[in-house]
Design a protein around this motif. Structure first.
Motif, PDB file in Angstrom:
ATOM      1  N   ASN A  21       0.829  -1.200   0.000  1.00 64.80           N
ATOM      2  CA  ASN A  21       0.000   0.000   0.000  1.00 64.80           C
ATOM      3  C   ASN A  21       0.872   1.263   0.000  1.00 64.80           C
ATOM      4  O   ASN A  21       0.549   2.241  -0.676  1.00 64.80           O
ATOM      5  CB  ASN A  21      -0.951   0.008   1.193  1.00 64.80           C
ATOM      6  N   ILE A  22       1.965   1.249   0.739  1.00 66.42           N
ATOM      7  CA  ILE A  22       2.882   2.389   0.738  1.00 66.42           C
ATOM      8  C   ILE A  22       3.479   2.587  -0.645  1.00 66.42           C
ATOM      9  O   ILE A  22       3.592   3.718  -1.131  1.00 66.42           O
ATOM     10  CB  ILE A  22       3.981   2.200   1.813  1.00 66.42           C
ATOM     11  N   VAL A  26       3.205   5.916  -2.982  1.00 68.31           N
ATOM     12  CA  VAL A  26       4.371   6.551  -3.629  1.00 68.31           C
ATOM     13  C   VAL A  26       4.115   6.685  -5.131  1.00 68.31           C
ATOM     14  O   VAL A  26       4.427   7.721  -5.733  1.00 68.31           O
ATOM     15  CB  VAL A  26       5.662   5.761  -3.337  1.00 68.31           C
ATOM     16  N   LEU A  27       3.536   5.652  -5.730  1.00 70.27           N
ATOM     17  CA  LEU A  27       3.199   5.732  -7.156  1.00 70.27           C
ATOM     18  C   LEU A  27       2.189   6.842  -7.426  1.00 70.27           C
ATOM     19  O   LEU A  27       2.284   7.530  -8.448  1.00 70.27           O
ATOM     20  CB  LEU A  27       2.655   4.388  -7.650  1.00 70.27           C
ATOM     21  N   LEU A  28       1.245   7.024  -6.526  1.00 67.38           N
ATOM     22  CA  LEU A  28       0.282   8.121  -6.668  1.00 67.38           C
ATOM     23  C   LEU A  28       1.002   9.465  -6.643  1.00 67.38           C
ATOM     24  O   LEU A  28       0.718  10.344  -7.462  1.00 67.38           O
ATOM     25  CB  LEU A  28      -0.779   8.065  -5.572  1.00 67.38           C
ATOM     26  N   GLN A  34       4.425  13.826 -12.012  1.00 65.19           N
ATOM     27  CA  GLN A  34       4.597  13.675 -13.454  1.00 65.19           C
ATOM     28  C   GLN A  34       3.526  14.458 -14.207  1.00 65.19           C
ATOM     29  O   GLN A  34       3.821  15.135 -15.192  1.00 65.19           O
ATOM     30  CB  GLN A  34       4.535  12.194 -13.836  1.00 65.19           C
ATOM     31  N   GLY A  35       2.289  14.369 -13.740  1.00 66.88           N
ATOM     32  CA  GLY A  35       1.202  15.115 -14.385  1.00 66.88           C
ATOM     33  C   GLY A  35       1.419  16.615 -14.304  1.00 66.88           C
ATOM     34  O   GLY A  35       1.219  17.336 -15.291  1.00 66.88           O
ATOM     35  N   ALA A  36       1.840  17.086 -13.135  1.00 62.16           N
ATOM     36  CA  ALA A  36       2.100  18.521 -12.978  1.00 62.16           C
ATOM     37  C   ALA A  36       3.250  18.959 -13.876  1.00 62.16           C
ATOM     38  O   ALA A  36       3.174  20.004 -14.547  1.00 62.16           O
ATOM     39  CB  ALA A  36       2.411  18.845 -11.520  1.00 62.16           C
ATOM     40  N   ALA A  37       4.323  18.170 -13.917  1.00 65.52           N
ATOM     41  CA  ALA A  37       5.468  18.507 -14.760  1.00 65.52           C
ATOM     42  C   ALA A  37       5.081  18.500 -16.235  1.00 65.52           C
ATOM     43  O   ALA A  37       5.529  19.362 -17.009  1.00 65.52           O
ATOM     44  CB  ALA A  37       6.612  17.538 -14.497  1.00 65.52           C
ATOM     45  N   ASP A  38       4.236  17.561 -16.627  1.00 68.63           N
ATOM     46  CA  ASP A  38       3.799  17.501 -18.021  1.00 68.63           C
ATOM     47  C   ASP A  38       2.969  18.727 -18.392  1.00 68.63           C
ATOM     48  O   ASP A  38       3.162  19.306 -19.463  1.00 68.63           O
ATOM     49  CB  ASP A  38       2.994  16.222 -18.256  1.00 68.63           C
ATOM     50  N   LEU A  62      -1.073  -0.325 -11.221  1.00 70.59           N
ATOM     51  CA  LEU A  62      -0.288  -0.820 -10.095  1.00 70.59           C
ATOM     52  C   LEU A  62      -0.861  -0.355  -8.762  1.00 70.59           C
ATOM     53  O   LEU A  62      -0.890  -1.120  -7.798  1.00 70.59           O
ATOM     54  CB  LEU A  62       1.171  -0.367 -10.214  1.00 70.59           C
ATOM     55  N   MET A  63      -1.314   0.887  -8.702  1.00 68.88           N
ATOM     56  CA  MET A  63      -1.902   1.394  -7.459  1.00 68.88           C
ATOM     57  C   MET A  63      -3.108   0.556  -7.053  1.00 68.88           C
ATOM     58  O   MET A  63      -3.298   0.247  -5.875  1.00 68.88           O
ATOM     59  CB  MET A  63      -2.316   2.866  -7.604  1.00 68.88           C
TER      60      MET A  63
END
Length: 163
Positions: A21-22, A26-28, A34-38, A62-63
């Motif tokens: 779950n952790i 982390v993936l979230l 990544q979304g913000a950077a994109d 994966l999440m």
């Protein structure tokens, strides 16, 4: 199996579920960054990040699978209690045991088919389009998430049988 061994096994399964779950959390976080950077790259510099959508799809899947066991432990899955609450306690226990057993069968099949699919993907050299990541390791994570959920379901069935 003695009570202490069972408690140690249950604690190990719970800890494994918490670790997965952790990793999902982390993936979230990585997905959000990544979304913000994109978005910043796309609209401020006219340079989007290549493969953002593909990585996002992989991370989202994966999440979900890594959180299966934890979600069951904290009882956050959707549950229909409207009719079950009207049953006598013994019927509720039998129904819970039966549905847990059916879930165990289903997720055992997911473990098996996930491993078989990952093996086929590995042998075929399948890649995720655009980012060229191998698909097999991610398919193994599906099996890992389902396996942890199966262990959680077995522990639940033991608890239900002892009631």
């Amino acid at each position: 199996m003695s009570g202490r061994k069972f408690e140690a096994l249950e604690k190990g399964i719970r800890n494994t579920s918490n670790i997965l779950n952790i990793i999902a959390v982390v993936l979230l976080f990585v997905l959000m960054m990544q979304g913000a950077a994109d978005v910043i790259g796309r609209y401020l510099f006219n340079k989007p990040i290549i493969g953002t959508m593909e990585r996002g799809q992989v991370f989202l899947a994966l999440m979900v699978v890594l959180g299966w066991g934890y979600t069951h432990i904290v009882r956050a899955h959707i549950n229909v209690q409207l009719f079950l609450d009207r049953f006598p306690p013994r019927a509720q226990a039998i129904t819970s045991f039966a549905t847990t057993f059916l879930a165990l069968i289903l997720f055992s099949l997911i473990v098996w088919q996930g491993v078989m699919t990952a093996k086929l993907y590995h042998e075929a050299g399948r890649l995720i389009y655009v980012i060229h990541w191998p698909l097999a390791p991610f398919q193994f994570f599906v099996s890992l998430g389902a396996l942890v959920l199966c262990l959680v379901l077995i522990v639940d069935m033991i608890h239900l049988a002892l009631q």
